[in-house]
Design a protein around this motif. Structure first.
Motif, PDB file in Angstrom:
ATOM      1  N   SER A  21      64.191  24.299  33.554  1.00  0.00           N
ATOM      2  CA  SER A  21      64.362  22.990  34.182  1.00  0.00           C
ATOM      3  C   SER A  21      63.042  22.552  34.806  1.00  0.00           C
ATOM      4  O   SER A  21      62.395  23.320  35.519  1.00  0.00           O
ATOM      5  N   PHE A  22      62.667  21.316  34.532  1.00  0.00           N
ATOM      6  CA  PHE A  22      61.485  20.716  35.142  1.00  0.00           C
ATOM      7  C   PHE A  22      61.900  19.669  36.178  1.00  0.00           C
ATOM      8  O   PHE A  22      61.061  18.938  36.695  1.00  0.00           O
ATOM      9  N   ALA A  23      63.192  19.603  36.465  1.00  0.00           N
ATOM     10  CA  ALA A  23      63.740  18.604  37.380  1.00  0.00           C
ATOM     11  C   ALA A  23      63.616  19.057  38.835  1.00  0.00           C
ATOM     12  O   ALA A  23      63.477  20.248  39.117  1.00  0.00           O
ATOM     13  N   ASP A  24      63.704  18.101  39.740  1.00  0.00           N
ATOM     14  CA  ASP A  24      63.645  18.383  41.176  1.00  0.00           C
ATOM     15  C   ASP A  24      65.023  18.561  41.794  1.00  0.00           C
ATOM     16  O   ASP A  24      65.135  18.745  43.005  1.00  0.00           O
ATOM     17  N   GLU A  25      66.061  18.487  40.976  1.00  0.00           N
ATOM     18  CA  GLU A  25      67.427  18.670  41.455  1.00  0.00           C
ATOM     19  C   GLU A  25      68.210  19.430  40.391  1.00  0.00           C
ATOM     20  O   GLU A  25      67.767  19.534  39.249  1.00  0.00           O
ATOM     21  N   PRO A  26      69.373  19.996  40.727  1.00  0.00           N
ATOM     22  CA  PRO A  26      70.160  20.728  39.730  1.00  0.00           C
ATOM     23  C   PRO A  26      70.469  19.846  38.523  1.00  0.00           C
ATOM     24  O   PRO A  26      70.649  18.632  38.645  1.00  0.00           O
ATOM     25  N   ILE A  27      70.519  20.481  37.350  1.00  0.00           N
ATOM     26  CA  ILE A  27      70.772  19.746  36.117  1.00  0.00           C
ATOM     27  C   ILE A  27      71.761  20.531  35.258  1.00  0.00           C
ATOM     28  O   ILE A  27      71.666  21.752  35.142  1.00  0.00           O
ATOM     29  N   GLY A  28      72.740  19.831  34.711  1.00  0.00           N
ATOM     30  CA  GLY A  28      73.716  20.450  33.825  1.00  0.00           C
ATOM     31  C   GLY A  28      73.114  20.672  32.444  1.00  0.00           C
ATOM     32  O   GLY A  28      72.383  19.829  31.939  1.00  0.00           O
ATOM     33  N   SER A  40      66.727  35.490  35.632  1.00  0.00           N
ATOM     34  CA  SER A  40      66.611  34.170  36.249  1.00  0.00           C
ATOM     35  C   SER A  40      65.371  34.150  37.138  1.00  0.00           C
ATOM     36  O   SER A  40      65.093  35.133  37.831  1.00  0.00           O
ATOM     37  N   SER A  41      64.660  33.043  37.135  1.00  0.00           N
ATOM     38  CA  SER A  41      63.474  32.936  37.987  1.00  0.00           C
ATOM     39  C   SER A  41      63.830  32.995  39.465  1.00  0.00           C
ATOM     40  O   SER A  41      62.984  33.314  40.295  1.00  0.00           O
ATOM     41  N   THR A  42      65.091  32.732  39.790  1.00  0.00           N
ATOM     42  CA  THR A  42      65.539  32.808  41.183  1.00  0.00           C
ATOM     43  C   THR A  42      66.198  34.145  41.500  1.00  0.00           C
ATOM     44  O   THR A  42      66.466  34.444  42.657  1.00  0.00           O
ATOM     45  N   GLY A  55      69.076  25.249  38.483  1.00  0.00           N
ATOM     46  CA  GLY A  55      68.588  24.718  39.750  1.00  0.00           C
ATOM     47  C   GLY A  55      67.237  24.048  39.564  1.00  0.00           C
ATOM     48  O   GLY A  55      66.631  24.110  38.484  1.00  0.00           O
ATOM     49  N   PRO A  56      66.727  23.409  40.603  1.00  0.00           N
ATOM     50  CA  PRO A  56      65.422  22.760  40.517  1.00  0.00           C
ATOM     51  C   PRO A  56      64.333  23.772  40.108  1.00  0.00           C
ATOM     52  O   PRO A  56      64.248  24.849  40.682  1.00  0.00           O
ATOM     53  N   ALA A  57      63.562  23.423  39.092  1.00  0.00           N
ATOM     54  CA  ALA A  57      62.435  24.246  38.618  1.00  0.00           C
ATOM     55  C   ALA A  57      62.876  25.687  38.297  1.00  0.00           C
ATOM     56  O   ALA A  57      62.096  26.609  38.462  1.00  0.00           O
ATOM     57  N   GLU A  58      64.095  25.877  37.823  1.00  0.00           N
ATOM     58  CA  GLU A  58      64.592  27.209  37.480  1.00  0.00           C
ATOM     59  C   GLU A  58      64.448  27.461  35.987  1.00  0.00           C
ATOM     60  O   GLU A  58      64.569  26.563  35.168  1.00  0.00           O
ATOM     61  N   ALA A  59      64.216  28.730  35.646  1.00  0.00           N
ATOM     62  CA  ALA A  59      64.197  29.164  34.242  1.00  0.00           C
ATOM     63  C   ALA A  59      65.135  30.354  34.113  1.00  0.00           C
ATOM     64  O   ALA A  59      65.209  31.193  35.018  1.00  0.00           O
ATOM     65  N   VAL A  60      65.864  30.423  33.008  1.00  0.00           N
ATOM     66  CA  VAL A  60      66.754  31.552  32.749  1.00  0.00           C
ATOM     67  C   VAL A  60      66.592  32.012  31.313  1.00  0.00           C
ATOM     68  O   VAL A  60      66.329  31.223  30.411  1.00  0.00           O
ATOM     69  N   LEU A  61      66.746  33.311  31.120  1.00  0.00           N
ATOM     70  CA  LEU A  61      66.804  33.899  29.798  1.00  0.00           C
ATOM     71  C   LEU A  61      68.237  34.323  29.607  1.00  0.00           C
ATOM     72  O   LEU A  61      68.781  35.107  30.392  1.00  0.00           O
ATOM     73  N   LEU A  62      68.891  33.769  28.576  1.00  0.00           N
ATOM     74  CA  LEU A  62      70.318  33.961  28.357  1.00  0.00           C
ATOM     75  C   LEU A  62      70.559  34.793  27.106  1.00  0.00           C
ATOM     76  O   LEU A  62      69.921  34.564  26.075  1.00  0.00           O
TER      77      LEU A  62
END
Length: 64
Positions: A21-28, A40-42, A55-62
């Motif tokens: 996510s490159f967004a500043d807020e949560p994104i579906g 998860s980056s968090t 989440g904002p600026a989050e990255a996940v490997l699924l």
């Protein structure tokens, strides 16, 4: 997907999806069902099913 990117990665043993996510807020993010958060980056929800939101600026490997 505005503010978000996803790419699939395949190895001989597993299929992974990287979502960022490159967004500043949560994104579906609709990537389908039965995905598990490997990393998860968090650090949140690792080992748990992916809930479809980054989440904002989050990255996940699924894992598929």
């Amino acid at each position: 997907m505005v503010g978000c990117g996803a790419v699939g990665l395949a190895t001989a043993r597993r299929l992974l999806v990287l979502a960022v996510s490159f967004a500043d807020e949560p994104i579906g993010v609709d990537l389908g069902d039965d995905l598990t958060v490997e990393v998860s980056s968090t650090g949140v929800d690792e080992g748990e099913p992916f809930r479809g939101t980054l989440g904002p600026a989050e990255a996940v490997l699924l894992r598929v």
